[in-house]
Design an enzyme around this catalytic site. Structure first.
Site, mmCIF file in Angstrom:
data_model
loop_
_atom_site.group_PDB
_atom_site.id
_atom_site.type_symbol
_atom_site.label_atom_id
_atom_site.label_comp_id
_atom_site.label_asym_id
_atom_site.label_seq_id
_atom_site.Cartn_x
_atom_site.Cartn_y
_atom_site.Cartn_z
ATOM 1 N N LEU A 71 -52.323 92.952 35.467
ATOM 2 C CA LEU A 71 -52.992 93.671 35.166
ATOM 3 C C LEU A 71 -54.060 93.328 36.155
ATOM 4 O O LEU A 71 -53.990 91.681 35.911
ATOM 5 C CB LEU A 71 -53.931 94.139 34.012
ATOM 6 C CG LEU A 71 -52.755 94.987 32.505
ATOM 7 C CD1 LEU A 71 -53.550 94.568 32.008
ATOM 8 C CD2 LEU A 71 -52.665 96.437 33.265
ATOM 9 N N ASP A 72 -54.533 93.813 37.183
ATOM 10 C CA ASP A 72 -55.365 93.202 38.140
ATOM 11 C C ASP A 72 -56.796 92.374 37.466
ATOM 12 O O ASP A 72 -57.161 92.533 36.193
ATOM 13 C CB ASP A 72 -55.766 94.454 39.090
ATOM 14 C CG ASP A 72 -55.555 95.139 40.333
ATOM 15 O OD1 ASP A 72 -54.010 94.616 40.474
ATOM 16 O OD2 ASP A 72 -55.125 96.896 40.186
ATOM 17 N N TYR A 73 -57.661 91.331 38.614
ATOM 18 C CA TYR A 73 -58.553 90.834 38.242
ATOM 19 C C TYR A 73 -59.405 91.727 37.296
ATOM 20 O O TYR A 73 -59.917 91.168 36.320
ATOM 21 C CB TYR A 73 -58.539 90.000 39.222
ATOM 22 C CG TYR A 73 -60.475 89.330 39.236
ATOM 23 C CD1 TYR A 73 -60.508 87.417 38.083
ATOM 24 C CD2 TYR A 73 -61.289 89.382 39.410
ATOM 25 C CE1 TYR A 73 -61.141 86.904 37.916
ATOM 26 C CE2 TYR A 73 -62.756 88.186 38.639
ATOM 27 C CZ TYR A 73 -62.290 87.157 38.166
ATOM 28 O OH TYR A 73 -63.457 86.947 37.952
#
Length: 243
Positions: free
Chosen positions: A101-103
């Site tokens: 999952l993105d930052y």
């Protein structure tokens, strides 16, 4: 007795396919002898090494993490930022995230040390429903949403159709919240899809992955998957890959 490539995959060193390649290249030894043929089985007392590095035989473990925003989906970060494994200080096994999952994206993330299991879930043919809650800038028109539902052309090709449902809108603040269900796993896909219709995502959370949800968890908390949940994921991955 287990197949050698499965033991290597479970250790987290490589996927089963990569493990098979390493065996065929003569980079794997069992009790000091090179094994270059597939199909060899080993037991717990056998000493397995890959390129001279001993394979640590861990029992497979499976966790569901509620990843907070501002955390890297990795086991380490050269910039010193917080990573998902920081939430498992008392877990001895060498676990890692299945996918990412993105930052700036929060939500459901599976963690495991089972390389074969992780590889099957990330297989390109593995199409599992993933439900996201997205807060977007502006209020998209119905026609714009229909573009997402039909599939929209991004720089890496056209997406599969998505299921999009309006949750709420704030005309005063000019924001809207949507549920979006997709089956692909492209990098930053939900964000890029909304950007393509002119409505950047302000906040994003993955709420559901297949039959798994975040119920009962707060950001930063995790729980162990039940044997039944793991079995369901294995069956689903096998079914999808046979299509």
């Amino acid at each position: 007795m287990e197949r050698l490539q499965k033991v290597i995959a479970h250790s987290g060193i490589a996927s089963r396919r990569k493990a098979e390649q390493l065996i065929q290249e003569g980079k794997v030894t069992v009790n000091g002898k090179v094994v270059s043929e597939l199909g060899v089985k080993v037991n717990r007392n056998d000493k397995v090494e890959v390129e001279g590095i001993p394979v640590h035989r861990e029992e497979p473990v499976y966790y569901l993490l509620y990843k907070p925003r501002g955390v890297i989906s990795s086991v380490s970060d050269d910039k010193g930022r917080k990573v998902v494994t920081d939430f498992f200080p008392f877990i001895e096994e060498r676990i890692y995230p299945v996918g990412r999952l993105d930052y700036d994206t929060s939500g459901l993330l599976i963690m495991t040390n089972d390389g074969e299991f992780a590889n099957s879930l990330m297989h390109p043919k593995y199409e599992v429903d993933k439900l996201y809650i997205a807060k977007v800038k502006g209020i998209p028109t119905r026609e714009a949403i229909k573009k997402l539902e039909r599939g929209i052309v991004l720089e890496d090709g056209k997406t599969a159709p998505a299921v999009v449902k309006l949750v709420s809108m704030d005309k005063k603040k000019q924001t809207a919240i949507y549920e979006m269900t997709i089956r692909e796993g492209r990098n930053r896909q939900v964000r890029r899809m909304f950007e393509a219709i002119g409505h950047p995502v302000l906040k994003l959370r993955r709420e559901r992955y297949a039959h798994l949800t975040l119920q009962g968890l707060q950001p930063g908390e995790y729980r162990e998957l039940t044997p039944h949940e793991v079995k369901q994921l294995r069956v689903l991955a096998t079914t999808k890959q046979k299509r």
